[in-house]
Design an enzyme around this catalytic site. Structure first.
Site, PDB file in Angstrom:
ATOM      1  N   PRO A 160       0.791  -1.241   0.000  1.00 24.92           N
ATOM      2  CA  PRO A 160       0.000   0.000   0.000  1.00 24.92           C
ATOM      3  C   PRO A 160       0.820   1.286   0.000  1.00 24.92           C
ATOM      4  CG  PRO A 160       0.055  -0.915   2.205  1.00 24.92           C
ATOM      5  CD  PRO A 160       0.789  -1.899   1.326  1.00 24.92           C
ATOM      6  N   CYS A 161       1.543   1.527  -1.091  1.00 21.89           N
ATOM      7  CA  CYS A 161       2.300   2.777  -1.178  1.00 21.89           C
ATOM      8  C   CYS A 161       1.363   3.978  -1.243  1.00 21.89           C
ATOM      9  CB  CYS A 161       3.251   2.758  -2.371  1.00 21.89           C
ATOM     10  SG  CYS A 161       2.492   2.353  -3.948  1.00 21.89           S
TER      11      CYS A 161
END
Length: 281
Positions: free
Chosen positions: A246-247
């Site tokens: 989850p950048c």
């Protein structure tokens, strides 16, 4: 994506872009609906079906004030514990159920020699994507506009691998992340090509609870490289697996949304969508 789904997604994207750029003015439902050429009634229904919340509530989720409040939560002991465990404290979140395995030095160096990679196209709440997997896990997931270019990009990443257009259970388990029931997610496995530093950064991203946010500086501190924010940002930008790693949960310390490899509209959509999901847990 069929014609109607594509039209609906484009309308949602346009609405999110308008909300993101005008949230300080608190635009009304009527104003947003007019921008996407729908009646207020039909727009609210379409948006709520997609996000699980109203446009007004979504606007609150993507406001600067909301982002700042989430970042402020990082000072709390509970948040620190969440960073260590991958848990938000309510419900089962997917982060703790993602296993990461780095490719061997030989696989990394030789561009995937002896790897057989299955790939397929799929739909998501954020548009069409390509997902690819080895026998060990998902090695690539990206949002796409053009299927031919997407396959070419995948093959460029693994120039010596063998490829086949084929569904498999590893892909199926990964794509389950977009379903609504977060308590019933299967184990997700990733098989990643990256340096030791990149893998360390990506694994740290998995510890940011869904519905929460962090900053480049906080990630750098967490891996013991407090002065390496720029290198951390580069590693985040090279993330090969959209959404699962989850950048999109990493923003600027000011609360600003920051950049995103697959576009800031998608990043904003993901942050608001996850906030809506976790609020309902």
């Amino acid at each position: 994506m069929d014609g109607q789904k594509e039209l609906n997604y484009n309308r949602i994207s346009e609405a999110i872009d308008y909300i993101r750029n005008n949230f300080r003015d608190q635009p009304s439902l009527e104003e947003i609906a007019e921008k996407v050429h729908l009646s207020p009634f039909h727009f609210q229904r379409l948006f709520s079906d997609w996000a699980g919340t109203t446009p007004k509530r979504f606007l609150q989720y993507i406001s600067l004030e909301h982002a700042k409040s989430l970042l402020k939560d990082q000072q709390a002991t509970l948040f620190n514990a969440a960073m260590e465990t991958g848990l938000s404290g309510t419900g089962r979140l997917h982060d703790l159920f993602i296993n990461v395995e780095g490719m061997t030095p030989a696989e990394y160096k030789n561009g995937g020699v002896n790897l057989v990679i299955n790939y397929r196209f799929a739909e998501s709440p954020f548009g069409k994507l390509i997902v690819a997997s080895t026998m060990k896990g998902v090695c690539h997931l990206a949002f796409i506009d053009n299927g031919v270019m997407a396959v070419a990009d995948l093959k460029k990443r693994f120039p010596n691998a063998s490829f086949q257009l084929k569904d498999d259970l590893i892909q199926h388990n990964a794509l389950a992340i977009f379903q609504n029931d977060w308590n019933q997610l299967p184990k997700i496995k990733l098989h990643l090509k990256g340096t030791d530093f990149q893998l360390k950064v990506w694994e740290t991203l998995l510890k940011i609870p869904m519905g929460k946010l962090s900053t480049y500086g906080k990630i750098a501190e967490h891996i013991g490289r407090a002065t390496a924010s720029r290198a951390v940002g580069t590693a985040i930008g090279s993330n090969p697996v959209a959404f699962l790693i989850p950048c999109h949960r990493v923003i600027q310390s000011s609360g600003g949304i920051g950049g995103y490899r697959w576009g800031t509209v998608k990043k904003t959509a993901m942050i608001g969508w996850e906030s809506a999901k976790t609020d309902s847990i």
